[in-house]
Structures are given as C-alpha cells and as structure tokens.
Design an enzyme around this catalytic site. Structure first.
Site, short mmCIF file in Angstrom:
data_model
loop_
_atom_site.label_atom_id
_atom_site.label_comp_id
_atom_site.label_asym_id
_atom_site.label_seq_id
_atom_site.Cartn_x
_atom_site.Cartn_y
_atom_site.Cartn_z
N GLU A 19 0.83 -1.21 0.00
CA GLU A 19 0.00 0.00 0.00
C GLU A 19 0.87 1.26 0.00
O GLU A 19 0.59 2.21 -0.74
CB GLU A 19 -0.94 -0.03 1.20
CG GLU A 19 -1.92 -1.20 1.12
CD GLU A 19 -3.23 -0.94 1.83
OE1 GLU A 19 -4.22 -0.62 1.14
OE2 GLU A 19 -3.27 -1.04 3.07
N GLU A 66 -4.70 -8.91 2.97
CA GLU A 66 -5.71 -8.56 3.96
C GLU A 66 -6.93 -9.49 3.91
O GLU A 66 -7.42 -9.95 4.96
CB GLU A 66 -6.13 -7.10 3.78
CG GLU A 66 -5.13 -6.10 4.35
CD GLU A 66 -3.95 -5.84 3.42
OE1 GLU A 66 -3.09 -5.01 3.78
OE2 GLU A 66 -3.87 -6.46 2.32
#
Length: 269
Positions: free
Chosen positions: A123, A143
């Site tokens: 990210e 995730e």
C-alpha cells in the site's frame, strides 16, 4: 524533525540532494509501528520544506521493505513505539499521511524494494512515483486472507495504476507476487539483481537531481492533477503548470548551459 531526523524505527540520511528514508525494524521485517509512521511523515515534511532536497528514496533495512501491519499489535499485544502516540492524538490523520494515502510529497519518491513488500508495504508502495525491486522481492495484499480490508488506499489506487483485472486478482486472492510478475503487471518499473535496488534508486535520484527542480516538481504535479481529467481539461491544466516554468531563471540557465556545453547550475528561481 530534529537534526538528523528519524525515530527508533525510521532512519534518515542525506545522499547529496537525496533524502533516504529507511524503514528500520528489521527484526519484524519492518512491520509498521507508531514510531515508523511518525518518522515517515516527518521525513515527507522535511523533504517538502528543504529546497536542498530534490528527491526522496524510500527503502527498508535488513533485506526487507515492509511486512505491513503489525498483526501482534492488532491482536492486542500493543504496537511498538507507544512513546510517539501523542503525535497520533494531535493529528488523527498522521498515519494515513505517513503511508502516502493522505499526502503527496512535491519531490519525486523512489522506492527501493528488497525482500517482502506486502500488505501495508504494497500500500505504501502505491504512493511512490518510481519503483525498483530486487529479483527476490515479493509483493501482495494479504488482507482478505486474514479477514481484513486493505484500508491504506489499495481498492482505489491500485486499479488506477495497473489493469483492473490484475488489481482485482491481487486484492481478492491475497496471494504473493514475485518481482517479475509485479513488473509484468506494472506494479513496479524495474527489476534488478538482489541487493542492488537501493543503488539503482540512488542512480535514478541523481539523474532527477541534475534536472531543473522547478521543472521536476511542476511535471510531477501536472501528472497527478490531470490523471482524472478529460484530455481537453488536462491539456489546459498542463499549460497552466508548464508555461510559468519557461519564465524562470532556471529555464534560461538550462538553455545557456546547453549552448555552452556545460552542466547547468539550477537555483530554484
């Protein structure tokens, strides 16, 4: 940011006109901590505020880039760097700015990746302008495999940076990607032999540093601010950004240096 900068989990040093930020928690594969986030945000601000800095290189210590969120902390064992928690209370958006979700430095950011660059590491990577990786680097957004959501911006940014089918596969499968595959789908720009990512990033930074800083910053700003515009609106905005650059002393110096066959000396004016 104090002289020398950094925190216990974020090392800062200067390499000429380049500010090098090193995620420095190798015993945890540079998993995110409060101290790391505070140091990162301070590093972005220091680069923006210091005109002697023309580029930023982001890398990790100990053969890793960033393993993402500290899952032990999420499980209730406490996040490392508690001494910096007051900074987060003072600025509730600091962690997003640190991860380049809510802040874009005006200087170019070059990521130098070795080893794991996963979850929150991938990210943060999406906020870098140029990305270099060692051949053994790995990437991925894990995730969903852990019942979590990649809230660092990936559901928005990733599909704008790589084809949507690749973005969705990465987001929905939670699998690991090799450096070669990450390069093929466009997540990174260059794969180099292991151990050479930082040196390559610094070489790129040196090339950027040799260019006119006002021009570099205007070009970067134009690329991002026109990304979601129509072509007509983007071209109009480009002229607004670009024309003033031609009326600078740096632009005249660039032309003189070319004519005189010498390196230009840019002064940001």
């Amino acid at each position: 940011m104090r002289e020398g900068g950094g925190t216990e989990h974020l090392a800062v040093r200067r390499e000429g006109a380049t500010l090098v930020l090193t995620l420095n928690r190798p015993e945890a594969k540079n998993a995110l901590s409060i101290a790391m986030l505070v140091g990162l945000y301070d590093g972005w601000l220091a680069a923006d505020e210091d005109d002697r800095i023309r580029s930023i290189v982001l890398t990790g210590a100990g053969g890793a880039f960033c393993a993402g969120m500290d899952l032990k902390a999420l499980a209730g064992q406490g996040m490392a760097g508690e001494g910096h928690r007051e900074r987060l209370k003072a600025d509730p958006e600091l962690h997003w700015k640190a991860m380049l979700r809510g802040h874009r430095p005006r200087k170019p950011v070059i990521a130098a990746v070795e080893g794991p660059c996963v979850a929150g590491g991938t990210e943060i990577l999406q906020g870098a302008d140029i990305r270099v990786a060692g051949r053994g680097a790995t990437f991925g957004l894990f995730e969903v495999a852990r019942g979590l959501f990649p809230i660092g911006g990936s559901t928005v940014r990733l599909q704008r940076q790589i084809p949507r089918t690749h973005a969705l596969e990465m987001l929905l499968t939670g699998r690991r990607y090799s450096a070669e595959e990450a390069e093929r789908i466009g997540l990174i720009g260059r794969v180099v032999p292991d151990g050479e990512a930082l040196a390559t990033a610094l070489e790129i930074a040196e090339r950027i540093n040799a260019c006119g800083p006002l021009a570099v910053e205007a070009v970067k700003a134009s690329v991002y601010e026109t990304a979601d515009m129509t072509e007509a609106d983007g071209l109009a905005a480009e002229l607004e950004r670009g024309w003033p650059v031609f009326d600078t002393e740096d632009a005249r110096e660039g032309a003189r240096a070319f004519a005189e066959k010498r390196p230009p000396v840019y002064r940001r004016r």
